[in-house]
Scaffold this motif. Structure first.
Motif, mmCIF file in Angstrom:
data_model
loop_
_atom_site.group_PDB
_atom_site.id
_atom_site.type_symbol
_atom_site.label_atom_id
_atom_site.label_comp_id
_atom_site.label_asym_id
_atom_site.label_seq_id
_atom_site.Cartn_x
_atom_site.Cartn_y
_atom_site.Cartn_z
ATOM 1 N N THR A 102 -53.476 40.410 -32.567
ATOM 2 C CA THR A 102 -52.532 38.813 -32.493
ATOM 3 C C THR A 102 -51.834 39.065 -31.726
ATOM 4 O O THR A 102 -51.641 40.323 -30.845
ATOM 5 C CB THR A 102 -51.939 38.481 -33.885
ATOM 6 N N VAL A 103 -51.978 37.120 -30.469
ATOM 7 C CA VAL A 103 -51.075 37.857 -29.630
ATOM 8 C C VAL A 103 -50.409 35.884 -30.207
ATOM 9 O O VAL A 103 -50.333 35.308 -31.316
ATOM 10 C CB VAL A 103 -51.579 36.824 -28.873
ATOM 11 N N TYR A 104 -48.771 36.249 -30.169
ATOM 12 C CA TYR A 104 -47.768 35.375 -30.426
ATOM 13 C C TYR A 104 -47.308 34.598 -29.678
ATOM 14 O O TYR A 104 -46.792 35.193 -28.199
ATOM 15 C CB TYR A 104 -46.442 36.242 -31.617
ATOM 16 N N LEU A 105 -46.242 33.787 -30.025
ATOM 17 C CA LEU A 105 -45.977 32.779 -28.612
ATOM 18 C C LEU A 105 -44.291 32.484 -29.486
ATOM 19 O O LEU A 105 -44.226 31.711 -29.926
ATOM 20 C CB LEU A 105 -45.996 31.745 -28.379
ATOM 21 N N GLN A 106 -43.231 33.620 -29.046
ATOM 22 C CA GLN A 106 -41.957 32.688 -29.601
ATOM 23 C C GLN A 106 -41.597 31.700 -28.492
ATOM 24 O O GLN A 106 -41.278 32.138 -27.407
ATOM 25 C CB GLN A 106 -41.209 34.278 -29.533
ATOM 26 N N MET A 107 -41.083 30.811 -29.658
ATOM 27 C CA MET A 107 -40.816 29.424 -29.018
ATOM 28 C C MET A 107 -39.325 29.297 -28.961
ATOM 29 O O MET A 107 -39.089 29.058 -30.456
ATOM 30 C CB MET A 107 -41.945 28.253 -28.794
ATOM 31 N N ASN A 108 -38.319 29.321 -28.287
ATOM 32 C CA ASN A 108 -37.042 29.187 -28.329
ATOM 33 C C ASN A 108 -36.423 27.509 -27.290
ATOM 34 O O ASN A 108 -36.895 27.581 -26.493
ATOM 35 C CB ASN A 108 -36.225 30.483 -27.866
ATOM 36 N N SER A 109 -34.998 27.340 -28.130
ATOM 37 C CA SER A 109 -34.321 26.689 -27.638
ATOM 38 C C SER A 109 -36.069 25.158 -26.912
ATOM 39 O O SER A 109 -36.046 24.754 -25.618
ATOM 40 C CB SER A 109 -34.021 27.286 -25.965
ATOM 41 N N VAL A 110 -36.576 24.817 -27.946
ATOM 42 C CA VAL A 110 -37.674 24.066 -27.427
ATOM 43 C C VAL A 110 -37.338 22.563 -27.031
ATOM 44 O O VAL A 110 -36.315 22.020 -27.468
ATOM 45 C CB VAL A 110 -38.643 23.320 -28.643
ATOM 46 N N LYS A 111 -37.966 21.390 -25.981
ATOM 47 C CA LYS A 111 -37.106 20.195 -25.782
ATOM 48 C C LYS A 111 -38.935 19.402 -26.203
ATOM 49 O O LYS A 111 -40.226 19.610 -26.554
ATOM 50 C CB LYS A 111 -37.975 20.924 -24.299
ATOM 51 N N PRO A 112 -38.193 18.910 -26.035
ATOM 52 C CA PRO A 112 -39.470 17.286 -26.193
ATOM 53 C C PRO A 112 -40.893 17.292 -25.019
ATOM 54 O O PRO A 112 -41.915 17.308 -26.024
ATOM 55 C CB PRO A 112 -38.836 15.920 -26.140
ATOM 56 N N GLU A 113 -40.406 17.769 -23.535
ATOM 57 C CA GLU A 113 -41.584 18.022 -23.418
ATOM 58 C C GLU A 113 -42.436 19.305 -23.782
ATOM 59 O O GLU A 113 -43.779 19.075 -22.948
ATOM 60 C CB GLU A 113 -41.581 18.436 -22.079
ATOM 61 N N ASP A 114 -41.869 19.699 -24.677
ATOM 62 C CA ASP A 114 -43.007 20.905 -25.151
ATOM 63 C C ASP A 114 -43.878 20.761 -25.551
ATOM 64 O O ASP A 114 -44.646 21.092 -26.129
ATOM 65 C CB ASP A 114 -42.356 22.065 -25.733
ATOM 66 N N THR A 115 -43.792 19.158 -26.893
ATOM 67 C CA THR A 115 -44.423 18.441 -27.274
ATOM 68 C C THR A 115 -46.454 18.708 -26.380
ATOM 69 O O THR A 115 -47.000 18.138 -26.157
ATOM 70 C CB THR A 115 -44.582 17.192 -27.831
ATOM 71 N N ALA A 116 -47.155 19.065 -27.606
ATOM 72 C CA ALA A 116 -48.372 19.497 -26.664
ATOM 73 C C ALA A 116 -49.480 20.194 -27.547
ATOM 74 O O ALA A 116 -49.042 20.376 -29.060
ATOM 75 C CB ALA A 116 -48.780 20.007 -25.876
ATOM 76 N N ASP A 117 -50.561 20.597 -27.654
ATOM 77 C CA ASP A 117 -51.232 21.095 -28.603
ATOM 78 C C ASP A 117 -51.343 22.537 -27.481
ATOM 79 O O ASP A 117 -51.395 22.177 -26.556
ATOM 80 C CB ASP A 117 -53.215 20.426 -28.436
ATOM 81 N N TYR A 118 -51.747 23.132 -28.510
ATOM 82 C CA TYR A 118 -50.859 24.600 -27.611
ATOM 83 C C TYR A 118 -52.601 25.158 -28.449
ATOM 84 O O TYR A 118 -52.911 25.474 -29.473
ATOM 85 C CB TYR A 118 -50.083 25.459 -28.181
ATOM 86 N N TYR A 119 -52.985 26.035 -27.195
ATOM 87 C CA TYR A 119 -54.656 26.466 -27.292
ATOM 88 C C TYR A 119 -54.012 28.596 -27.242
ATOM 89 O O TYR A 119 -53.878 28.839 -25.959
ATOM 90 C CB TYR A 119 -55.757 26.438 -26.326
ATOM 91 N N GLY B 249 -59.197 29.113 -29.415
ATOM 92 C CA GLY B 249 -59.050 29.052 -30.562
ATOM 93 C C GLY B 249 -59.029 27.803 -31.004
ATOM 94 O O GLY B 249 -59.363 26.868 -29.324
ATOM 95 N N GLN B 250 -58.693 26.453 -31.314
ATOM 96 C CA GLN B 250 -59.167 25.152 -31.655
ATOM 97 C C GLN B 250 -58.406 24.742 -31.421
ATOM 98 O O GLN B 250 -57.779 23.062 -31.075
ATOM 99 C CB GLN B 250 -59.564 24.685 -32.977
ATOM 100 N N SER C 131 -48.806 32.157 -33.714
ATOM 101 C CA SER C 131 -49.824 33.242 -34.039
ATOM 102 C C SER C 131 -51.170 32.706 -33.465
ATOM 103 O O SER C 131 -51.239 31.398 -34.096
ATOM 104 C CB SER C 131 -49.472 33.375 -35.518
ATOM 105 N N CYS C 132 -52.215 33.439 -32.730
ATOM 106 C CA CYS C 132 -53.061 33.726 -33.135
ATOM 107 C C CYS C 132 -53.707 34.733 -33.349
ATOM 108 O O CYS C 132 -53.617 35.971 -32.821
ATOM 109 C CB CYS C 132 -53.169 33.318 -31.212
ATOM 110 N N ALA C 133 -54.736 35.380 -33.920
ATOM 111 C CA ALA C 133 -55.778 35.671 -34.881
ATOM 112 C C ALA C 133 -57.074 35.727 -34.305
ATOM 113 O O ALA C 133 -57.996 35.014 -34.574
ATOM 114 C CB ALA C 133 -55.635 36.288 -35.751
#
Length: 121
Positions: A77-94, A112-113, A21-23
């Motif tokens: 607010t904006v959302y990001l629904q992440m399904n079926s996540v993979k190890p390569e999705d590992t990251a800082d999300y902004y 955002g931070q 979530s990002c508010a």
């Protein structure tokens, strides 16, 4: 003037789901396009998904069919629904937003931070 605060990051197993979530808060006249970016160690920041004020969506090829971006204008607010996540999705999300601020109606691109998502095998 305008602040973006991300939440929802954490540790998740591969194949699992997570919702970010990002508010936005502050002297907001208008929230226009909103986006999610991510940056993994040693890599450039990349666009994950974006959504216009009218609801048009776009996704990086790497997340199509797995991630969904949405927004709730009443909550700024904006959302990001992440399904079926993979190890390569590992990251800082902004979170990023194009805004028009009050009282002078200036255009600002706001970031955002970040929130860390770690996907385990």
């Amino acid at each position: 003037q305008v602040q973006l605060v991300e939440s929802g990051g954490g540790l998740v197993q591969a194949g699992g789901s997570l919702r970010l979530s990002c508010a936005a808060s502050g002297s907001i006249f208008s929230l226009n396009a909103m986006r999610w970016y991510r940056q993994a160690p040693g890599k450039q920041r990349e666009l994950v998904a974006g959504i216009s004020r009218g609801g048009s969506r776009n996704y990086a090829d790497s997340v199509k069919g797995r991630f969904t971006i949405s927004r709730d204008n009443a909550k700024n607010t904006v959302y990001l629904q992440m399904n079926s996540v993979k190890p390569e999705d590992t990251a800082d999300y902004y979170c990023n937003a194009d805004t028009i601020v009050a009282p002078d109606y200036r255009y600002l691109a706001v970031w955002g931070q970040g929130t860390l998502v770690t996907v385990s095998s």
